[in-house]
Write an enzyme that holds these catalytic residues in place. Structure first.
Site, PDB file in Angstrom:
ATOM      1  N   GLU A   1       0.853  -1.187   0.000  1.00  0.00           N
ATOM      2  CA  GLU A   1       0.000   0.000   0.000  1.00  0.00           C
ATOM      3  C   GLU A   1       0.887   1.235   0.000  1.00  0.00           C
ATOM      4  O   GLU A   1       1.759   1.384   0.845  1.00  0.00           O
ATOM      5  CB  GLU A   1      -0.910   0.010   1.226  1.00  0.00           C
TER       6      GLU A   1
ATOM      7  N   HIS B   1     -45.855  -3.756   6.723  1.00  0.00           N
ATOM      8  CA  HIS B   1     -46.428  -2.402   6.778  1.00  0.00           C
ATOM      9  C   HIS B   1     -46.127  -1.798   8.160  1.00  0.00           C
ATOM     10  O   HIS B   1     -46.192  -2.491   9.165  1.00  0.00           O
ATOM     11  CB  HIS B   1     -47.940  -2.470   6.571  1.00  0.00           C
TER      12      HIS B   1
ATOM     13  N   GLY C   1      -7.190   0.944   3.206  1.00  0.00           N
ATOM     14  CA  GLY C   1      -8.627   1.092   3.032  1.00  0.00           C
ATOM     15  C   GLY C   1      -9.073   1.633   1.696  1.00  0.00           C
ATOM     16  O   GLY C   1     -10.262   1.582   1.374  1.00  0.00           O
ATOM     17  N   GLY C   2      -8.150   2.199   0.924  1.00  0.00           N
ATOM     18  CA  GLY C   2      -8.507   2.679  -0.393  1.00  0.00           C
ATOM     19  C   GLY C   2      -9.466   3.860  -0.379  1.00  0.00           C
ATOM     20  O   GLY C   2      -9.620   4.561   0.625  1.00  0.00           O
ATOM     21  N   THR C   3     -10.124   4.067  -1.502  1.00  0.00           N
ATOM     22  CA  THR C   3     -11.015   5.207  -1.674  1.00  0.00           C
ATOM     23  C   THR C   3     -12.150   5.210  -0.658  1.00  0.00           C
ATOM     24  O   THR C   3     -12.447   6.235  -0.043  1.00  0.00           O
ATOM     25  CB  THR C   3     -11.588   5.206  -3.098  1.00  0.00           C
ATOM     26  N   CYS C   4     -12.785   4.066  -0.459  1.00  0.00           N
ATOM     27  CA  CYS C   4     -13.968   4.011   0.399  1.00  0.00           C
ATOM     28  C   CYS C   4     -13.681   4.555   1.788  1.00  0.00           C
ATOM     29  O   CYS C   4     -14.406   5.412   2.291  1.00  0.00           O
ATOM     30  CB  CYS C   4     -14.466   2.576   0.497  1.00  0.00           C
TER      31      CYS C   4
END
Length: 458
Positions: A34, A441, A39-42
């Site tokens: 990395e 409902h 964690g990247g973009t998210c």
């Protein structure tokens, strides 16, 4: 000296990290690389921080509407932007810490921080370390596209990443790009108190959607005081003191908009230009996306590409599904394909848009004779009770087979309720199957069987 591994995973994003875990659990030695933040973009510039900000903006909006619900608030509703941003930063930071703990607990995984560059098809350099493996997996993600528009290099601008570092609410935010990212930030900052103008080159917002969805979204945003400028075919930029002058040349309204801040939200580009893919012989398309087959393998047999960098999906959930496809095929003898995936996504304005499968126009273009069931949210009891009755819900089915082709819910809880349609599509259910279901409902989802039963030729 090089270090040998069974697998190298480049990118600790939503596909790379779980894949490293699966491979490690299977007894393989794994190098997880990395170059910046886990964690990247998210985790860092996408879902985690932005949806946290959206939640704060929603809270402010509902506080201003308190009187509609018989709730009294004395004084003006204010925004403590430092606290708003601090909350988002903490949620991202906590996610990174959780990921680091997970990775550190992987018995056979070694984490490397640094830029990965191919030196040969099996060899990757990361700083002073040279790594070799028989299998290599790419999960390098993407970044904001900076368009080649006149004057863009001469003015300060924000992207979806840098806007998260603002320490104050802009006086006037001009958003260039009327699609998903731009609309979310536009409404968010409007609710934080900024004047907002959205500039879109095309004739309408979110052009991939059916026109009635685009029109409804525009109405929602304009009702909150956001200025929308579509048909902006000659977008250009110029500095004017500390502000930025954005030329739009629309058919109506002023030909220029003066903003204190400009957000560029016109698309994404993959992070593949600095990987040295030529040294590995990995093919990319004209936009830089790694070319993969239906099982996410590149043209080089021992290299796979997952997530945003392969151009087969631009979402956290599609990246994670890429991981599942690769892992199941490699470790479990499965034969899963990315083409089996039903497209689904959401637009996180308020109310949100949940989408799955084909829209009406797309289904007709594909040659289907279709039936459509539709209902305004103003006729959905749960929405009326919450006094959040903007939008509508819609189901598209094939008139001959009854198969569900797609659906859209623009309305409160639309991002959640749409899964009732998605799950049935996964099992190749028909609109009649949905019509015969008995839902709880009062919910938004309970109207899905109703509109399935009320569908008409379109």
């Amino acid at each position: 000296m090089s270090r040998g591994f069974d697998a190298i995973v480049i990118g600790a994003g939503q596909a790379g990290t779980p894949l490293a875990g699966r491979l490690s659990d299977a007894g393989m030695s794994v190098a997880l690389v990395e170059r910046h933040l886990l964690g990247g973009t998210c985790v860092n510039t996408g879902c985690k921080p932005t949806k946290t900000l959206v939640a704060s903006a929603y809270a402010a909006h509902m506080a201003r509407r308190a009187a509609d619900f018989g709730v009294t608030i004395r004084g003006e509703v204010g925004i403590d932007f430092a606290k708003v941003r601090g909350r988002a930063d903490k949620i991202s930071s906590d996610s990174r810490a959780s990921l680091r703990s997970w990775i550190d607990g992987m018995a056979n995984c070694t984490l490397f921080f640094g830029q990965a560059t191919f030196e040969s098809p099996h060899r990757v350099r990361v700083g002073d370390d040279v790594l070799e493996a028989d299998r290599i997996f790419l999960n390098v993600g993407g970044r904001a596209l900076v368009p080649d528009m006149p004057g863009v290099d001469a003015v300060p601008f924000l992207t979806n990443s840098t806007i998260l570092k603002l320490d104050a609410v802009p006086r006037h935010l001009v958003v260039v790009g009327g699609s998903y990212i731009g609309l979310e930030f536009g409404q968010m900052f409007r609710r934080f108190g900024a004047e907002v103008t959205i500039v879109e080159k095309g004739p309408r917002l979110i052009g991939r959607e059916d026109s009635e969805i685009s029109d409804a979204v525009r109405d929602i945003l304009e009702a909150e005081g956001i200025a929308i400028r579509t048909g902006a075919e000659c977008i250009r930029f110029a500095a004017q003191g500390e502000d930025v002058l954005v030329g739009v040349d629309c058919h109506e309204g002023s030909p220029e908009v003066l903003g204190s801040h400009v957000l560029l939200a016109v698309g994404r580009t993959p992070n593949t230009d600095d990987l040295g893919l030529d040294a590995a012989g990995v093919a990319t398309d004209a936009r830089g996306y790694v070319q993969v087959d239906d099982r996410l393998r590149t043209n080089v047999a021992h290299i796979w590409a997952m997530g945003d960098c392969n151009g087969r999906g631009a979402f956290t959930h599609t990246a994670y599904n890429d991981f599942e496809i690769v892992a199941d095929n490699l470790l479990d003898g499965a034969d899963r394909k990315v083409t089996d995936r039903i497209p689904a996504y959401a637009l996180y304005i308020d109310p949100p848009l949940g989408r799955v499968g084909m829209g009406e126009a797309e289904a007709k273009k594909a040659g289907h004779r279709i039936e459509v069931g539709k209902r305004p949210m103003a006729r959905v009891g749960r929405a009326v009770e919450k006094d959040e009755s903007l939008g509508f819900m819609k189901l598209v089915s094939d008139a001959d087979s009854g198969m569900i082709l797609g659906g859209a819910i623009l309305g409160t809880s639309g991002d959640e309720a749409i899964h009732g349609v998605l799950d049935l599509m996964v099992k190749q259910g028909t609109a009649t199957d949905l019509a015969h279901a008995v839902h709880i409902h009062p919910t938004v989802s309970e109207l899905l069987p109703t509109i399935a039963g009320e569908r008409k030729p379109a």
